[in-house]
Design an enzyme around this catalytic site. Sequence first.
Site, short mmCIF file in Angstrom:
data_model
loop_
_atom_site.label_atom_id
_atom_site.label_comp_id
_atom_site.label_asym_id
_atom_site.label_seq_id
_atom_site.Cartn_x
_atom_site.Cartn_y
_atom_site.Cartn_z
N ILE A 1 -1.92 4.93 -3.00
CA ILE A 1 -2.69 6.00 -2.46
C ILE A 1 -2.12 7.29 -2.60
CG2 ILE A 1 -4.04 6.51 -0.41
CD1 ILE A 1 -3.61 3.80 0.54
N LEU B 1 0.86 -1.21 0.11
CA LEU B 1 0.14 0.02 -0.05
C LEU B 1 0.93 1.34 -0.03
CD1 LEU B 1 -2.80 -0.94 2.69
CD2 LEU B 1 -3.02 -0.92 0.26
N PRO B 2 1.66 1.49 -1.06
CA PRO B 2 2.56 2.72 -1.10
C PRO B 2 1.64 4.06 -0.95
CG PRO B 2 2.43 1.68 -3.36
CD PRO B 2 1.56 0.71 -2.25
N HIS B 3 2.07 5.08 -0.65
CA HIS B 3 1.21 6.15 -0.62
C HIS B 3 2.05 7.49 -0.65
CE1 HIS B 3 1.80 4.63 3.53
NE2 HIS B 3 1.71 6.03 3.77
N GLY B 4 1.45 8.46 -0.99
CA GLY B 4 2.17 9.93 -0.98
C GLY B 4 1.19 10.70 -0.60
#
Length: 149
Positions: free
Chosen positions: A100, A62-65
């Site tokens: 995300i 679930l990578p996110h920035g």
Amino acid sequence: MSQLINENCIVFDMEGDKKDIIRTLAGELHRAGRITDTEEFFQDALAREAIAPTFVGFDMGLPHGKTDHVLEASVCFGRTKAPVVWNEESGDTADLVILIAVPLSEAGNTHMKILANLSRKLMHEEFRESLRNSTREQVYGILTEVLEG
């Protein structure tokens, strides 16, 4: 939060390493008009990965920035051809990835709602298998329903 996912932001049969996967998904968010710059957002997501890998178990990343490069809170779903090492230290792999993207101004509330809605479902094997085995249209429907929760 029903507009978090765009049907074009669902990518199947991705290949490469974790960085390749994140870059591909960021590119889809850019093409969909959800982020201002693919490379800048990609670097933001990598900076977050450097703090701690976003492997959440169950073969999922679930990578996110949370950044000013995001125009509208969004997610982009990816399914890989083969498992990709997501946590280099542990060797954990992912074949399902949900990138995300949240504007910095919405970093707390919106980000937490997205994670909470996804987390409730990700622990269920039936849900994960539906993401692995469904068509693009079906995945879009599944994620739209979850993210509206």
